[in-house]
Design a protein around this motif. Sequence first.
Motif, PDB file in Angstrom:
ATOM      1  N   HIS A  25      64.023 -35.227  -0.124  1.00  0.00           N
ATOM      2  CA  HIS A  25      64.594 -34.616   1.070  1.00  0.00           C
ATOM      3  C   HIS A  25      63.816 -33.372   1.495  1.00  0.00           C
ATOM      4  O   HIS A  25      63.578 -33.141   2.678  1.00  0.00           O
ATOM      5  CB  HIS A  25      66.049 -34.213   0.821  1.00  0.00           C
ATOM      6  CG  HIS A  25      66.988 -35.367   0.695  1.00  0.00           C
ATOM      7  ND1 HIS A  25      67.463 -36.044   1.792  1.00  0.00           N
ATOM      8  CD2 HIS A  25      67.535 -35.961  -0.389  1.00  0.00           C
ATOM      9  CE1 HIS A  25      68.272 -37.003   1.384  1.00  0.00           C
ATOM     10  NE2 HIS A  25      68.330 -36.980   0.068  1.00  0.00           N
ATOM     11  N   THR A  68      61.699 -38.157   4.237  1.00  0.00           N
ATOM     12  CA  THR A  68      62.353 -38.173   5.541  1.00  0.00           C
ATOM     13  C   THR A  68      61.445 -37.719   6.673  1.00  0.00           C
ATOM     14  O   THR A  68      61.791 -37.905   7.843  1.00  0.00           O
ATOM     15  CB  THR A  68      63.606 -37.283   5.519  1.00  0.00           C
ATOM     16  OG1 THR A  68      63.263 -35.986   4.999  1.00  0.00           O
ATOM     17  CG2 THR A  68      64.691 -37.890   4.643  1.00  0.00           C
ATOM     18  N   CYS A 104      58.002 -43.248   4.780  1.00  0.00           N
ATOM     19  CA  CYS A 104      58.712 -42.239   5.578  1.00  0.00           C
ATOM     20  C   CYS A 104      59.870 -42.922   6.304  1.00  0.00           C
ATOM     21  O   CYS A 104      59.676 -43.883   7.048  1.00  0.00           O
ATOM     22  CB  CYS A 104      57.769 -41.582   6.581  1.00  0.00           C
ATOM     23  SG  CYS A 104      58.575 -40.320   7.597  1.00  0.00           S
ATOM     24  N   PRO A 129      63.133 -41.513   8.454  1.00  0.00           N
ATOM     25  CA  PRO A 129      63.944 -40.397   8.973  1.00  0.00           C
ATOM     26  C   PRO A 129      65.427 -40.576   8.692  1.00  0.00           C
ATOM     27  O   PRO A 129      65.912 -41.695   8.482  1.00  0.00           O
ATOM     28  CB  PRO A 129      63.655 -40.433  10.482  1.00  0.00           C
ATOM     29  CG  PRO A 129      62.305 -41.058  10.582  1.00  0.00           C
ATOM     30  CD  PRO A 129      62.265 -42.096   9.495  1.00  0.00           C
ATOM     31  N   SER A 130      66.145 -39.472   8.683  1.00  0.00           N
ATOM     32  CA  SER A 130      67.583 -39.481   8.389  1.00  0.00           C
ATOM     33  C   SER A 130      68.356 -40.216   9.474  1.00  0.00           C
ATOM     34  O   SER A 130      67.936 -40.274  10.626  1.00  0.00           O
ATOM     35  CB  SER A 130      68.104 -38.047   8.268  1.00  0.00           C
ATOM     36  OG  SER A 130      67.484 -37.365   7.196  1.00  0.00           O
ATOM     37  N   LYS A 137      64.185 -35.134   9.415  1.00  0.00           N
ATOM     38  CA  LYS A 137      65.135 -35.076   8.315  1.00  0.00           C
ATOM     39  C   LYS A 137      66.475 -34.469   8.726  1.00  0.00           C
ATOM     40  O   LYS A 137      67.379 -34.340   7.899  1.00  0.00           O
ATOM     41  CB  LYS A 137      64.558 -34.306   7.120  1.00  0.00           C
ATOM     42  CG  LYS A 137      64.505 -32.788   7.260  1.00  0.00           C
ATOM     43  CD  LYS A 137      63.890 -32.187   6.004  1.00  0.00           C
ATOM     44  CE  LYS A 137      63.834 -30.668   6.050  1.00  0.00           C
ATOM     45  NZ  LYS A 137      65.145 -30.045   5.945  1.00  0.00           N
ATOM     46  N   SER A 158      69.944 -34.758  10.030  1.00  0.00           N
ATOM     47  CA  SER A 158      70.991 -35.743  10.331  1.00  0.00           C
ATOM     48  C   SER A 158      71.765 -35.341  11.577  1.00  0.00           C
ATOM     49  O   SER A 158      72.397 -36.191  12.217  1.00  0.00           O
ATOM     50  CB  SER A 158      71.940 -35.888   9.136  1.00  0.00           C
ATOM     51  OG  SER A 158      72.576 -34.655   8.841  1.00  0.00           O
TER      52      SER A 158
END
Length: 355
Positions: free
Chosen positions: A106, A141, A160, A162-163, A270, A272
């Motif tokens: 993270h 992320t 990779c 992403p969130s 990253k 959210s």
Amino acid sequence: MFDTTKPINQKQIIQIVPFISHDGDFGYLALAEAISSETGIVSRLIDYQSLKNMDDPSVLSSLITPDCLGVLLHYNFRHYDVPDWLLRVLQNLTKTRDFKLIILVHEFKATYTRKGITLPAFRFLLISYQILRLADSIVTTTSRIKNTVSRLTGKTEVICLPSFSTVGEPQCILPLKERPPYLIVFGSKHTRPLVYTKFSKNLLKACRALGIERIYDVGYPCDLSTTEGQFKGIEIIPMGFQPRQVVSELMLTSRGGFLDYSRFPRDLGKSSIFAAYAAHGLVPVLTEYNPSEADGVENNKHYLVADENLSSLGLSQLQQIADNAHRWYQDHNSIKVAKFYGSYFNPEVKPDFGN
């Protein structure tokens, strides 16, 4: 534990996480729920502290049962946290059990600053190298973290991802013109207060450009007294912590989402919260430009910066920004992320990441 009522012989994985709470920064519960819903694989959540206190190798080995498909480790350490205990734990496990290990990185802060000089944290780098080399697969992320981890470990196949939104992914999204003129301010207890102090002028510009009449402040309660007299004609409603369903409904009935992510340049992937704005069809507005083009996120295409140029955009242009962000998000929504992890632990699960 995430699910204590699982049927006997239910396929499961262990997720090792920094902490377990109702509003965890990385949405561990949301990820566990998504994996269970999409793949039928149940997660047992074990936090760092519990694992750190397990000194007996036999206790650690007992975690990997015949029904356990593997371990997903959420790696969230920085230069001042040297997880040598975690290295011992994983080395003991890999010696006594055969299992798949995926490490999701993270954050990775491997330098520190002293007297204005940035220096590498050698001990942290060494321990991290040893831990990451144990992984069957490494996921990050953002592209920045991916490149850092690749250089450290020598592994070129770092992925990779992403969130995704931890407050839901609505199927029916209204266009901006059919939404009330409301704005969401969502963020952590560290960054959100800065919106009303350091970036209050930026917030006001965003409100004027989007015709905002009401702001919903969502999250850890913060001092809003500094806004008195600045936001005339704009109602600011402190919501505090809310269930995910409530936050989702607030986003569905708002036009824009405001976010300060200046602490994390090049790391917008990253967030959210940014993902939640995109998933709900909001116009994401940031306090500052965040150079995250490597993750497919571009200023004036997927988000806007709250500056003087914002006032020149009409509703159709704002709608285009919201649509672009929503399309970007679909490549790594919760279904695709869940199937991605499920396919690593269970070959019967077919991934559709990137399709």
